[in-house]
Design a protein around this motif. Structure first.
Motif, short mmCIF file in Angstrom:
data_model
loop_
_atom_site.label_atom_id
_atom_site.label_comp_id
_atom_site.label_asym_id
_atom_site.label_seq_id
_atom_site.Cartn_x
_atom_site.Cartn_y
_atom_site.Cartn_z
N ARG A 4 37.51 65.37 27.97
CA ARG A 4 38.24 65.78 29.23
C ARG A 4 37.31 65.81 30.16
O ARG A 4 37.41 65.65 31.50
N CYS A 10 41.18 63.12 34.58
CA CYS A 10 41.19 64.76 34.71
C CYS A 10 40.17 65.27 36.00
O CYS A 10 40.50 66.10 36.53
N CYS A 13 42.08 64.79 39.33
CA CYS A 13 43.11 65.89 39.51
C CYS A 13 42.57 67.06 40.43
O CYS A 13 43.45 67.47 41.20
N LYS A 45 49.43 62.32 29.27
CA LYS A 45 48.54 63.63 29.03
C LYS A 45 47.52 63.51 28.08
O LYS A 45 46.42 64.16 28.11
N HIS A 47 44.91 61.78 25.83
CA HIS A 47 44.00 60.64 26.10
C HIS A 47 44.07 59.69 25.04
O HIS A 47 43.78 59.93 23.88
#
Length: 72
Positions: A4, A10, A13, A45, A47
Motif C-alpha cells: 500500500r 493509495c 487517495c 480494493k 491490489h
C-alpha cells in the motif's frame, strides 16, 4: 501484491483525490482538481497487477460500481 505504501492510487487517495462511493470490492475516486468534468477512477480494493487477476465476485463488484456511477 503491491504494498500500500508503494501504490500510486493509495497515495493519491489522501492527496489529490477523494473517494466518492464504494462497495465491498471496489471504490470510485475523483480528482479535487479534475481536468475534465465527470472524470472518475474506479478501482478494485485488492491490489492486483492486471484486472484478469480479479476473481468473479471482484469483477462483478467493479462493473456494478461503474454502472451505478454511469447512471448517476
Amino acid at each position: 501484491m503491491a504494498s500500500r505504501t508503494k501504490c500510486v492510487f493509495c497515495s493519491a487517495c489522501s492527496d489529490k483525490y477523494k473517494i466518492v462511493t464504494e462497495n465491498n470490492s471496489a471504490f470510485c475516486m475523483i480528482s479535487t482538481e479534475p481536468l475534465k468534468k465527470g472524470h472518475a477512477l474506479v478501482l478494485p480494493k485488492r491490489h492486483v497487477s492486471v484486472l484478469s487477476e480479479l476473481n468473479a465476485e471482484e469483477s462483478k463488484a467493479l462493473l456494478d460500481l461503474i454502472d451505478a456511477i454511469r447512471r448517476g
